[in-house]
Design a protein around this motif. Structure first.
Motif, PDB file in Angstrom:
ATOM      1  N   PHE A  15       0.861  -1.183   0.000  1.00  0.00           N
ATOM      2  CA  PHE A  15       0.000   0.000   0.000  1.00  0.00           C
ATOM      3  C   PHE A  15       0.897   1.234   0.000  1.00  0.00           C
ATOM      4  N   CYS A  16       0.838   2.010  -1.061  1.00  0.00           N
ATOM      5  CA  CYS A  16       1.733   3.154  -1.218  1.00  0.00           C
ATOM      6  C   CYS A  16       0.936   4.435  -1.433  1.00  0.00           C
ATOM      7  N   GLY A  17       1.422   5.522  -0.846  1.00  0.00           N
ATOM      8  CA  GLY A  17       0.772   6.805  -1.065  1.00  0.00           C
ATOM      9  C   GLY A  17       0.738   7.663   0.179  1.00  0.00           C
ATOM     10  N   PHE A  18      -0.332   8.438   0.309  1.00  0.00           N
ATOM     11  CA  PHE A  18      -0.477   9.403   1.398  1.00  0.00           C
ATOM     12  C   PHE A  18      -1.814   9.181   2.111  1.00  0.00           C
ATOM     13  N   GLY A  19      -1.800   9.189   3.435  1.00  0.00           N
ATOM     14  CA  GLY A  19      -3.033   9.290   4.184  1.00  0.00           C
ATOM     15  C   GLY A  19      -3.486  10.744   4.215  1.00  0.00           C
ATOM     16  N   ASP A  20      -4.719  10.999   4.619  1.00  0.00           N
ATOM     17  CA  ASP A  20      -5.256  12.364   4.606  1.00  0.00           C
ATOM     18  C   ASP A  20      -4.446  13.315   5.481  1.00  0.00           C
ATOM     19  N   ASP A  21      -3.902  12.807   6.589  1.00  0.00           N
ATOM     20  CA  ASP A  21      -3.149  13.650   7.519  1.00  0.00           C
ATOM     21  C   ASP A  21      -1.635  13.569   7.314  1.00  0.00           C
ATOM     22  N   GLU A  22      -1.199  12.895   6.253  1.00  0.00           N
ATOM     23  CA  GLU A  22       0.240  12.694   6.028  1.00  0.00           C
ATOM     24  C   GLU A  22       0.737  13.610   4.924  1.00  0.00           C
ATOM     25  N   ILE A  23       1.835  14.300   5.184  1.00  0.00           N
ATOM     26  CA  ILE A  23       2.406  15.175   4.154  1.00  0.00           C
ATOM     27  C   ILE A  23       3.521  14.477   3.394  1.00  0.00           C
ATOM     28  N   PHE A  24       4.043  13.389   3.935  1.00  0.00           N
ATOM     29  CA  PHE A  24       5.047  12.585   3.249  1.00  0.00           C
ATOM     30  C   PHE A  24       4.477  11.189   2.966  1.00  0.00           C
ATOM     31  N   PRO A  25       4.946  10.540   1.904  1.00  0.00           N
ATOM     32  CA  PRO A  25       4.402   9.222   1.544  1.00  0.00           C
ATOM     33  C   PRO A  25       5.011   8.095   2.369  1.00  0.00           C
ATOM     34  N   SER A  26       4.383   6.937   2.272  1.00  0.00           N
ATOM     35  CA  SER A  26       4.896   5.738   2.933  1.00  0.00           C
ATOM     36  C   SER A  26       4.426   4.517   2.163  1.00  0.00           C
ATOM     37  N   CYS A  27       4.997   3.372   2.507  1.00  0.00           N
ATOM     38  CA  CYS A  27       4.633   2.112   1.857  1.00  0.00           C
ATOM     39  C   CYS A  27       4.559   1.026   2.922  1.00  0.00           C
ATOM     40  N   TYR A  28       3.390   0.427   3.073  1.00  0.00           N
ATOM     41  CA  TYR A  28       3.161  -0.643   4.046  1.00  0.00           C
ATOM     42  C   TYR A  28       2.822  -1.929   3.296  1.00  0.00           C
ATOM     43  N   ARG A  29       3.347  -3.049   3.784  1.00  0.00           N
ATOM     44  CA  ARG A  29       3.145  -4.325   3.092  1.00  0.00           C
ATOM     45  C   ARG A  29       2.351  -5.316   3.933  1.00  0.00           C
ATOM     46  N   ALA A  30       1.814  -6.313   3.259  1.00  0.00           N
ATOM     47  CA  ALA A  30       1.114  -7.413   3.925  1.00  0.00           C
ATOM     48  C   ALA A  30       1.193  -8.637   3.018  1.00  0.00           C
ATOM     49  N   THR A  31       1.025  -9.808   3.612  1.00  0.00           N
ATOM     50  CA  THR A  31       0.965 -11.055   2.858  1.00  0.00           C
ATOM     51  C   THR A  31      -0.314 -11.777   3.254  1.00  0.00           C
ATOM     52  N   ILE A  32      -1.103 -12.162   2.262  1.00  0.00           N
ATOM     53  CA  ILE A  32      -2.354 -12.867   2.514  1.00  0.00           C
ATOM     54  C   ILE A  32      -2.276 -14.244   1.875  1.00  0.00           C
ATOM     55  N   GLY A  33      -2.494 -15.264   2.701  1.00  0.00           N
ATOM     56  CA  GLY A  33      -2.410 -16.644   2.230  1.00  0.00           C
ATOM     57  C   GLY A  33      -3.781 -17.252   1.995  1.00  0.00           C
ATOM     58  N   GLY A  34      -3.916 -18.508   2.389  1.00  0.00           N
ATOM     59  CA  GLY A  34      -5.163 -19.210   2.159  1.00  0.00           C
ATOM     60  C   GLY A  34      -6.118 -19.090   3.335  1.00  0.00           C
ATOM     61  N   PHE A  35      -7.004 -20.079   3.440  1.00  0.00           N
ATOM     62  CA  PHE A  35      -8.090 -20.046   4.408  1.00  0.00           C
ATOM     63  C   PHE A  35      -8.018 -21.280   5.295  1.00  0.00           C
ATOM     64  N   VAL A  36      -7.775 -21.058   6.585  1.00  0.00           N
ATOM     65  CA  VAL A  36      -7.803 -22.147   7.563  1.00  0.00           C
ATOM     66  C   VAL A  36      -8.766 -21.714   8.676  1.00  0.00           C
ATOM     67  N   GLY A  37     -10.059 -21.846   8.401  1.00  0.00           N
ATOM     68  CA  GLY A  37     -11.055 -21.342   9.330  1.00  0.00           C
ATOM     69  C   GLY A  37     -11.253 -19.848   9.198  1.00  0.00           C
ATOM     70  N   GLU A  38     -10.206 -19.155   8.871  1.00  0.00           N
ATOM     71  CA  GLU A  38     -10.221 -17.727   8.558  1.00  0.00           C
ATOM     72  C   GLU A  38      -8.995 -17.417   7.702  1.00  0.00           C
TER      73      GLU A  38
END
Length: 429
Positions: A227-250
């Motif tokens: 996720f890259c870009g700016f939040g509404d209250d952010e004047i500088f950008p950032s990049c946050y990552r995540a990994t999504i796998g399969g489904f094991v009950g959730e």
């Protein structure tokens, strides 16, 4: 496969991605060069999402999920908050549209565990081959089972040291118990094939599957998100990552705890994703595999040097032994010192000067750099015997606080002049 990169400074984020995607069908691979990997997460806000690895979640295309989320037009004060809300949306989306159970993911995890254990087991058998050949035939099976037991045990120990993912452990246990018969059959076939005793290892095997399901180990089909870009209250950008796998009950997922955040003390950053080897070589000035092997090369050279010194002295064997012990104990310290010095040289003479320059690049130059690094990865794959897993048109976008998400280069699966209504809707939005 995929090559994606984000280049950030205080004024903008430039992102670029190739269009190659590989399809695996029963061990047969097919490559296509028309995949979309960059998406505007909101029509009216300065935020983008990048995807790599699997193009779908439980059979649902990520493009469908992302565009369904975009219709909600939510706004958040930070990029991190966008990430959290999108993951919550994915959870609700999965509950609404995904009706299958957990066995498909557990099956992939179990097969992944078996694959890892089998490779290590075969290496150990090869290493112990001479000793095994000297044993009576009735003792060989016992020795093989002992070797496999140690392999499983070492893998469990290694898994314990990994960070946990975002999933309830009680749910994982329930799902494993619900699919016990299928997992039993899977492991029994493996043990029969390798002449191992199933009952002796089944409990440890289940423990390893459980560890692989609750720890940051994605043996199943999974997708990387950035996720890259700016939040509404952010004047500088950032990049946050995540990994999504399969489904094991959730949904199984993990979040990266080391985001790229631009601030006054950190004025630029480069975030290579997926196939990062060529981009990392350009950024750091050394091939990642060479960097990883360098300490071992130094260690082996020092060990040979120690042997030469010990053999060349003309003293008693006791003195030679003492000197050999002193040199042996010094090797790890010397390797660490040399590795740290080389890392400092690389950082001070190569990485930091580049980051300092990126801090002042214009939006146009950031976009050109991002695109060039993707093309460089493609070129390396093209002129070597590596699999050509990067290719197709390169999509490029720039995100700024004032202008939001702007496409610099974008492929279409249709002719824009034949779809004026679509273009009009895009302009309105």
């Amino acid at each position: 496969m995929t090559a994606i990169i984000g280049v950030l400074n205080r004024s903008a984020v430039a992102i670029a991605a190739d269009s190659a995607v590989s399809i695996d069908s029963g061990g047969k691979f097919k490559a296509y060069n028309h995949a979309n990997k960059i998406f505007n997460l909101s029509s009216n806000h300065a935020i983008a999402i990048l995807i790599y690895n699997s193009a779908s979640l439980l059979g649902i295309p990520w493009e469908t999920i992302i565009k369904s989320y975009r219709k909600k037009e939510k706004s958040f004060n930070s990029v991190k908050a966008y990430r959290a809300d999108f993951i919550n949306f994915v959870k609700s989306f999965e509950k609404k549209y995904h009706k299958d159970g957990s066995f498909n993911t557990l099956n992939q995890i179990a097969w992944g565990v078996i694959d890892v254990a089998e490779k290590e087991y075969m290496r150990q058998l090869e290493y112990e081959e001479e000793k095994l050949n000297e044993l009576p035939s009735d003792k060989i099976i016992i020795a093989q089972n002992d070797i496999f037991k140690q392999v499983i045990k070492s893998n469990i120990k290694a898994a314990k040291n990994l960070p946990s993912i975002q999933i309830k452990e009680s749910i994982v246990k329930n799902e494993i118990n619900s699919n016990k018969t299928d997992i039993d059959n899977l492991f029994e076939k493996f043990c029969i094939h390798h002449q191992l005793e199933t009952k002796q290892h089944i409990e440890a095997f289940y423990k390893l599957i459980y560890m692989a399901a609750v720890k940051e180990v994605f043996l199943e089909s999974h997708t990387g998100l950035a996720f890259c870009g700016f939040g509404d209250d952010e004047i500088f950008p950032s990049c946050y990552r995540a990994t999504i796998g399969g489904f094991v009950g959730e949904i199984r997922y993990s979040v990266d705890n080391y985001p790229a955040i631009i601030e006054n003390s950190n004025t630029s950053s480069i975030v290579p994703l997926a196939q990062t080897d060529i981009m990392s070589t350009f950024i750091e000035g050394i091939d990642p595999s060479s960097k990883e092997n360098l300490p071992n090369i130094i260690r082996e050279a020092l060990a040979k040097f120690k042997d030469v010194v010990v053999k060349s002295i003309d003293n008693s064997s006791e003195n030679e032994k003492k000197l050999g012990n002193v040199l042996e104990k010094s090797i790890d310290d010397i390797v660490q010192i040399l590795s740290e010095d080389l890392e400092k040289i690389r950082r001070d003479s190569h990485v930091q000067p580049m980051l300092d320059t990126i801090s002042f690049l214009s939006k146009e130059d950031l976009a050109e750099l991002a695109e060039s690094l993707i093309n460089l990865t493609y070129l390396k794959r093209r002129v070597t015997f590596d699999e050509e897993s990067v290719g197709g048109p390169v999509d490029v976008a720039v995100i700024t606080k004032g202008d939001g998400f702007i496409w610099i280069k974008r492929k279409h699966y249709f002719e824009p002049e034949l779809n004026l209504q679509y273009i009009a809707n895009v302009i309105k939005s």
